[in-house]
Structures are given as structure tokens and as C-alpha cells.
Design a protein around this motif. Sequence first.
Motif, PDB file in Angstrom:
ATOM      1  N   PHE A   1      -2.531   5.357   2.624  1.00 57.53           N
ATOM      2  CA  PHE A   1      -2.724   6.716   3.151  1.00 57.53           C
ATOM      3  C   PHE A   1      -1.494   7.223   3.893  1.00 57.53           C
ATOM      4  O   PHE A   1      -1.327   8.427   4.058  1.00 57.53           O
ATOM      5  CB  PHE A   1      -3.983   6.758   4.006  1.00 57.53           C
ATOM      6  N   THR A   2      -0.618   6.310   4.327  1.00 57.11           N
ATOM      7  CA  THR A   2       0.690   6.752   4.822  1.00 57.11           C
ATOM      8  C   THR A   2       1.455   7.433   3.692  1.00 57.11           C
ATOM      9  O   THR A   2       2.072   8.489   3.874  1.00 57.11           O
ATOM     10  CB  THR A   2       1.495   5.565   5.366  1.00 57.11           C
ATOM     11  N   GLY A   3       1.400   6.819   2.501  1.00 54.56           N
ATOM     12  CA  GLY A   3       2.059   7.409   1.339  1.00 54.56           C
ATOM     13  C   GLY A   3       1.397   8.697   0.889  1.00 54.56           C
ATOM     14  O   GLY A   3       2.070   9.676   0.550  1.00 54.56           O
ATOM     15  N   LEU A   4       0.053   8.748   0.895  1.00 55.64           N
ATOM     16  CA  LEU A   4      -0.670   9.932   0.448  1.00 55.64           C
ATOM     17  C   LEU A   4      -0.499  11.116   1.409  1.00 55.64           C
ATOM     18  O   LEU A   4      -0.322  12.262   0.988  1.00 55.64           O
ATOM     19  CB  LEU A   4      -2.163   9.615   0.304  1.00 55.64           C
TER      20      LEU A   4
ATOM     21  N   GLY B   1       0.816  -1.207   0.000  1.00 52.74           N
ATOM     22  CA  GLY B   1       0.000   0.000   0.000  1.00 52.74           C
ATOM     23  C   GLY B   1       0.849   1.257   0.000  1.00 52.74           C
ATOM     24  O   GLY B   1       0.495   2.269  -0.627  1.00 52.74           O
ATOM     25  N   LEU B   2       1.976   1.211   0.696  1.00 52.64           N
ATOM     26  CA  LEU B   2       2.875   2.366   0.751  1.00 52.64           C
ATOM     27  C   LEU B   2       3.380   2.726  -0.646  1.00 52.64           C
ATOM     28  O   LEU B   2       3.462   3.910  -1.006  1.00 52.64           O
ATOM     29  CB  LEU B   2       4.052   2.048   1.678  1.00 52.64           C
ATOM     30  N   VAL B   3       3.684   1.720  -1.449  1.00 49.56           N
ATOM     31  CA  VAL B   3       4.137   1.955  -2.822  1.00 49.56           C
ATOM     32  C   VAL B   3       3.042   2.653  -3.629  1.00 49.56           C
ATOM     33  O   VAL B   3       3.299   3.622  -4.354  1.00 49.56           O
ATOM     34  CB  VAL B   3       4.537   0.628  -3.493  1.00 49.56           C
TER      35      VAL B   3
ATOM     36  N   HIS C   1      -3.130  -2.667   4.262  1.00 49.11           N
ATOM     37  CA  HIS C   1      -2.807  -2.172   2.921  1.00 49.11           C
ATOM     38  C   HIS C   1      -3.274  -0.723   2.753  1.00 49.11           C
ATOM     39  O   HIS C   1      -2.518   0.132   2.261  1.00 49.11           O
ATOM     40  CB  HIS C   1      -3.470  -3.056   1.873  1.00 49.11           C
ATOM     41  N   TYR C   2      -4.492  -0.442   3.175  1.00 54.67           N
ATOM     42  CA  TYR C   2      -4.993   0.930   3.056  1.00 54.67           C
ATOM     43  C   TYR C   2      -4.274   1.868   4.029  1.00 54.67           C
ATOM     44  O   TYR C   2      -4.129   3.063   3.756  1.00 54.67           O
ATOM     45  CB  TYR C   2      -6.506   0.963   3.271  1.00 54.67           C
TER      46      TYR C   2
END
Length: 339
Positions: free
Chosen positions: A146-149, A67-69, A141-142
Motif C-alpha cells: 500500500f506504500t506503492g499503491l 510488497g513495495l515492488v 509486506h502489505y
Amino acid sequence: MGEKKNIDIGGLSFAWDLEKGQFSFEGEDAILFWITSAMKTLFDTIEEISGEEAASVVLETTGFRQGLVVGEYFQNMKGVTVFEAAELITNTYASAGWGKTTIKYLNPESKTLSAELKDSWEHKINVAQKKTKGGNFLPAHYAGIFTGLFGTNIWYKVIQHQIEGHECTTVEYFPSNIDITQNIHQLARRKEAQKIEHLQNIVAEKTAELKDLIKKLSSPIIPVLEGIVVVPLIGKYDEDRTEDLIVNTLNNLPKHQANYLVLDLTGLDKELTEYTASLIEKLGAAASLIGTKTILVGISADLGLVISKTHIDLSKYDCFQTLQHGIHYALAQSGRSIV
């Protein structure tokens, strides 16, 4: 053979190249699996090899990092807001068979949101596995997305799982210090603690067995002739060994109808402890109360010097240098002899 096929569904591109054995989704190589058979087998195998707890951390970690990717990819897209990215991602996942995910509220300022997952592939696998609690791959995963976003660590809390009988799985997301690395370390520490506890239990069991064996073998009661028993004193005696020997000896003297108790001091440690010193006196006094006379044998010159420096008074006992002499004396006192 050699057939190529391209289709668009919901604005998303799917392509097949049978000659190359290739399937692509949005221009990227992809792969298709049957959920309740092939994917279930994968999950079952991970749990079988790693154990359920470790498998859960593996799947949670994998889900978060994947999810981070995705989140970082959309964060780098110019002109796409967090709201638009969330909609693009959930629609893309729906087209890929991940189930329906609905973002109920999304607050970029507080970096919080709530998501509802319905009929996801993970839920279908858990149903096929006959689980009573849902998995954590997709919730994590989500969290990774949202960590990435958001550009900050986001974690999650599952409010309810669909597999528990609810219409959907509801998950809340929020900024947190909890992360995947911390979970991995916690699992490692729990495993290590379990191993240590297991080893401690084994050591405790073996120690108890060894103590019991020492208790039985270190000072055995040996009936040598009618009315005569020999008890060899071996090594050092602490309070427990002293008490055990006295109780064991007194319980067995009547059984052997012993008139004479021969205490063999040959194997005693030369560094007499207070327990060893008191043991000789206690045994002799207790034996006399049930009509058994005590004879001491095996007192070497060195041991004699050590005993002379203690408070022990051996003058009330018949003492002999060897076991043979002590047994001959006991026989003579009974009017018998060895022919």
C-alpha cells in the motif's frame, strides 16, 4: 520426460515444464517450498545466525520491500483502482498459498485500511516453531504494497495475532514517518549500545579485579623475623589506598605479634601527595596505640629534601638509610642480633 502442463485456477495461470525443471505463476518463474519443513528451516537458520531480534528486522524489511515492488507494479497499471488492485493482489496471494487476506475497510483519501490475515504461511511456520507471537513479514509486506499503491509511506500496527488464539491476525495500516531504514538504524544502534554496555561491564570487572590485586600486592605485610614486620610503601597513595593500607596493617600486626613495624620508603614516589604524607604519620600513631614501635628506612637524600618541605615531623621515629640497618636496630632493641 519433457512433459508440459498448463492449468488455470481462478483466472490465474500455472505452468510446469519438467524438461527444464521450471514452474511459472502468471508467466513468471516461481518456486514451491513445503511450509512447515523447508521454509521453517530457512526461518530457523536466519534466527540462529542473526539472533531473534535481528532476524525479525530482516524479515520485516524483506517483506516490506517485496510488497513495495508489488504495489508499484499495480500503481502503474492503467484503469485499475486501489480497490481493484487490493482485490487482485489478495486473490493472487490466496491462489499462491499465502492464506486468506481480507481488506475490511480501505480509505484512499486518508490512506488507511484494516486487513485480516487467516492461516497464512507465516502463521503456519510460527506454529511449527512453537512461537507465542506472530511474525511481521506479512504485516510489513502489505505495508509495502500500500506504500506503492498510495505513493506515500505506510506503516502498520498488529492489533492481534492469530497464533495468540484469535480467529485471524488483524493489522491496521496508516501513513507514518516510520520506515524500514529507520528500523535498521535503530537495530544497529541497539546492538552498538549493547556491545558498549558489555565492554563497559568487562572494563568495570577487570578494573575492580586490578584494584583488588593492587591492594594486595602494592603494600604487602612481610614478617621478616619474630616480632618484626616490614611494610614497603610503593608509588603514590590516594585516599582509598591509604585507608586500605592502614586497616590491613593494623589488623595484621597483632596476628604477627609485631613489636616493631619497619616502614620502607624506598619505593615511594618522589612527588609526595598529602595522602602519602599523612599515611606515614597515621600508621606510626596507630601502631603505637597497640604497642608496636615504628621505624622508618629507605629515606634517600632526595626523599629527605622533599619530606623536609612538608609538614611531616619524623623526629619521633628512628630513621635509617637502609632496610638492613633498620632490622638490625630492631633486633638490638630486643636484645638480639643476627649471627
